[in-house]
Design a protein around this motif. Sequence first.
Motif, PDB file in Angstrom:
ATOM      1  N   ALA A   1       0.089   5.718  15.552  1.00 54.97           N
ATOM      2  CA  ALA A   1       0.153   4.833  14.387  1.00 54.97           C
ATOM      3  C   ALA A   1      -0.313   5.526  13.119  1.00 54.97           C
ATOM      4  N   LEU A   2       0.314   5.125  12.018  1.00 51.11           N
ATOM      5  CA  LEU A   2      -0.159   5.498  10.685  1.00 51.11           C
ATOM      6  C   LEU A   2      -0.682   4.210  10.063  1.00 51.11           C
ATOM      7  N   VAL A   3      -1.963   4.193   9.766  1.00 48.03           N
ATOM      8  CA  VAL A   3      -2.562   3.004   9.154  1.00 48.03           C
ATOM      9  C   VAL A   3      -2.810   3.361   7.689  1.00 48.03           C
ATOM     10  N   VAL A   4      -2.143   2.627   6.807  1.00 50.31           N
ATOM     11  CA  VAL A   4      -2.115   3.018   5.392  1.00 50.31           C
ATOM     12  C   VAL A   4      -2.989   2.078   4.553  1.00 50.31           C
ATOM     13  N   PHE A   5      -3.728   2.657   3.587  1.00 55.13           N
ATOM     14  CA  PHE A   5      -4.365   1.826   2.565  1.00 55.13           C
ATOM     15  C   PHE A   5      -4.109   2.461   1.204  1.00 55.13           C
ATOM     16  N   ASP A   6      -4.344   1.673   0.165  1.00 55.96           N
ATOM     17  CA  ASP A   6      -4.105   2.135  -1.205  1.00 55.96           C
ATOM     18  C   ASP A   6      -5.423   2.686  -1.740  1.00 55.96           C
ATOM     19  N   ALA A   7      -5.462   3.995  -1.951  1.00 53.38           N
ATOM     20  CA  ALA A   7      -6.712   4.644  -2.356  1.00 53.38           C
ATOM     21  C   ALA A   7      -7.184   4.187  -3.736  1.00 53.38           C
ATOM     22  N   SER A   8      -6.284   3.562  -4.507  1.00 49.74           N
ATOM     23  CA  SER A   8      -6.712   3.069  -5.820  1.00 49.74           C
ATOM     24  C   SER A   8      -7.166   1.607  -5.744  1.00 49.74           C
ATOM     25  N   ASP A   9      -7.149   1.033  -4.536  1.00 52.65           N
ATOM     26  CA  ASP A   9      -7.592  -0.358  -4.339  1.00 52.65           C
ATOM     27  C   ASP A   9      -8.332  -0.446  -2.998  1.00 52.65           C
ATOM     28  N   TRP A  10      -9.645  -0.303  -3.088  1.00 50.93           N
ATOM     29  CA  TRP A  10     -10.421  -0.172  -1.848  1.00 50.93           C
ATOM     30  C   TRP A  10     -10.497  -1.449  -1.018  1.00 50.93           C
ATOM     31  N   SER A  11     -10.045  -2.576  -1.570  1.00 48.34           N
ATOM     32  CA  SER A  11     -10.039  -3.798  -0.746  1.00 48.34           C
ATOM     33  C   SER A  11      -9.058  -3.618   0.423  1.00 48.34           C
ATOM     34  N   THR A  12      -8.098  -2.737   0.239  1.00 48.88           N
ATOM     35  CA  THR A  12      -7.101  -2.537   1.303  1.00 48.88           C
ATOM     36  C   THR A  12      -7.657  -1.680   2.453  1.00 48.88           C
ATOM     37  N   LEU A  13      -8.816  -1.056   2.218  1.00 50.51           N
ATOM     38  CA  LEU A  13      -9.415  -0.254   3.295  1.00 50.51           C
ATOM     39  C   LEU A  13      -9.992  -1.174   4.368  1.00 50.51           C
ATOM     40  N   GLU A  14     -10.594  -2.282   3.942  1.00 49.74           N
ATOM     41  CA  GLU A  14     -11.144  -3.237   4.923  1.00 49.74           C
ATOM     42  C   GLU A  14     -10.006  -3.787   5.794  1.00 49.74           C
ATOM     43  N   SER A  15      -8.860  -4.025   5.161  1.00 48.14           N
ATOM     44  CA  SER A  15      -7.694  -4.495   5.939  1.00 48.14           C
ATOM     45  C   SER A  15      -7.252  -3.437   6.937  1.00 48.14           C
TER      46      SER A  15
ATOM     47  N   VAL B   1       0.832  -1.216   0.000  1.00 50.16           N
ATOM     48  CA  VAL B   1       0.000   0.000   0.000  1.00 50.16           C
ATOM     49  C   VAL B   1       0.867   1.266   0.000  1.00 50.16           C
ATOM     50  N   GLY B   2       2.161   1.099   0.334  1.00 51.59           N
ATOM     51  CA  GLY B   2       3.087   2.239   0.284  1.00 51.59           C
ATOM     52  C   GLY B   2       3.650   2.654   1.638  1.00 51.59           C
ATOM     53  N   LYS B   3       3.627   1.753   2.609  1.00 49.15           N
ATOM     54  CA  LYS B   3       4.116   2.094   3.964  1.00 49.15           C
ATOM     55  C   LYS B   3       5.588   2.512   3.950  1.00 49.15           C
ATOM     56  N   THR B   4       6.417   1.665   3.332  1.00 57.00           N
ATOM     57  CA  THR B   4       7.858   1.951   3.326  1.00 57.00           C
ATOM     58  C   THR B   4       8.139   3.229   2.528  1.00 57.00           C
ATOM     59  N   SER B   5       7.395   3.407   1.438  1.00 60.46           N
ATOM     60  CA  SER B   5       7.594   4.619   0.621  1.00 60.46           C
ATOM     61  C   SER B   5       7.251   5.870   1.422  1.00 60.46           C
ATOM     62  N   ILE B   6       6.221   5.792   2.255  1.00 59.24           N
ATOM     63  CA  ILE B   6       5.825   6.950   3.070  1.00 59.24           C
ATOM     64  C   ILE B   6       6.926   7.271   4.089  1.00 59.24           C
ATOM     65  N   VAL B   7       7.441   6.233   4.736  1.00 57.78           N
ATOM     66  CA  VAL B   7       8.499   6.458   5.732  1.00 57.78           C
ATOM     67  C   VAL B   7       9.746   7.032   5.063  1.00 57.78           C
ATOM     68  N   LEU B   8      10.102   6.451   3.904  1.00 61.63           N
ATOM     69  CA  LEU B   8      11.291   6.961   3.187  1.00 61.63           C
ATOM     70  C   LEU B   8      11.095   8.402   2.752  1.00 61.63           C
ATOM     71  N   ARG B   9       9.891   8.712   2.300  1.00 59.91           N
ATOM     72  CA  ARG B   9       9.611  10.080   1.866  1.00 59.91           C
ATOM     73  C   ARG B   9       9.768  11.052   3.038  1.00 59.91           C
ATOM     74  N   TYR B  10       9.252  10.644   4.186  1.00 58.79           N
ATOM     75  CA  TYR B  10       9.287  11.545   5.346  1.00 58.79           C
ATOM     76  C   TYR B  10      10.691  11.669   5.951  1.00 58.79           C
ATOM     77  N   VAL B  11      11.346  10.531   6.072  1.00 52.44           N
ATOM     78  CA  VAL B  11      12.638  10.521   6.770  1.00 52.44           C
ATOM     79  C   VAL B  11      13.792  10.897   5.839  1.00 52.44           C
ATOM     80  N   LYS B  12      13.766  10.375   4.629  1.00 49.69           N
ATOM     81  CA  LYS B  12      14.880  10.581   3.698  1.00 49.69           C
ATOM     82  C   LYS B  12      14.568  11.570   2.590  1.00 49.69           C
ATOM     83  N   LYS B  13      13.293  12.045   2.556  1.00 54.04           N
ATOM     84  CA  LYS B  13      12.864  13.001   1.529  1.00 54.04           C
ATOM     85  C   LYS B  13      13.071  12.444   0.126  1.00 54.04           C
ATOM     86  N   SER B  14      12.836  11.134  -0.034  1.00 54.03           N
ATOM     87  CA  SER B  14      13.000  10.576  -1.377  1.00 54.03           C
ATOM     88  C   SER B  14      11.957   9.492  -1.639  1.00 54.03           C
TER      89      SER B  14
END
Length: 220
Positions: free
Chosen positions: A99-113, A33-46
């Motif tokens: 906590a940051l609970v992440v889902f993929d907005a382009s795939d709503w099945s991940t919202l139930e998770s 869903v992009g968890k690692t990408s979010i952390v990298l974006r915030y911490v490493k700005k990339s």
Amino acid sequence: MIRAVAWIPLARSRMALCSDQLLKVLVIGDVRVGKTSIVLRYVKKSFIENYKTTIGVDFALKTLQWEPRTVIRLQFWDIAGQEQTRAMSRVFFKEARGALVVFDASDWSTLESAAQWKRDLDSKVTRDSGQPIPALLLANKCDLMERIDRERMAPSLDEFCKDNYFTGWFETSAKEDLNIEEAASFLVDQMMSQGQDDFKMKDVIKPEEKTGQSVTALCC
Ligand code: G3D
Ligand code: MG
């Protein structure tokens, strides 16, 4: 001797009572869903495409100067979304402050998770008062959606957050750097304002540091 008398008050003027807080933040949600990408974006700005899939848990640390006398060390626990990791969640969730609970907005099945992750979180970690820890819902990959879809999404997510006791939600894109900084600041704000009584304050005497300084480190 004369030199020593002059030096002591000068040194004292540079000393300040600072509060140093370590806040453990969980980053949870389905695989990809992009968890690692979010952390990298915030911490490493990339944003790194084809980044390896998290196995178990990745850690990242970001230090921020919160107020002139408060240093916050945010320790992110980026937890892999696989089933095996869920079995370990009690260990991983221990002493989390937010906590940051992440889902993929382009795939709503991940919202139930995301709802399942939140229930799991609330059953395993609470503040000392018994209240849930602050948790933000992140609708990630918003860059893949049309503006109109995002507008339709808003009322559903408001209701979803109310039903599942989320502190709030943000539409984010780790790829386009949308709302990542804002979401993290909002969570820190929530953790600091709601959790003051729960935190173990560690007052330390140390030389004054420049405000706004950020030290980052990432390890996997
Ligand atoms: P995870 O940690 O939740 O398992 P990752 O997810 O951060 O590893 O990301 C999974 C895939 O989604 C990656 O694709 C990553 O580049 C992509 N991704 C993450 N965030 C965004 C986003 O905001 N927008 C878009 N479009 N894609 C995103 P690849 O193909 O590189 O493995
Ligand atoms: Mg990952």
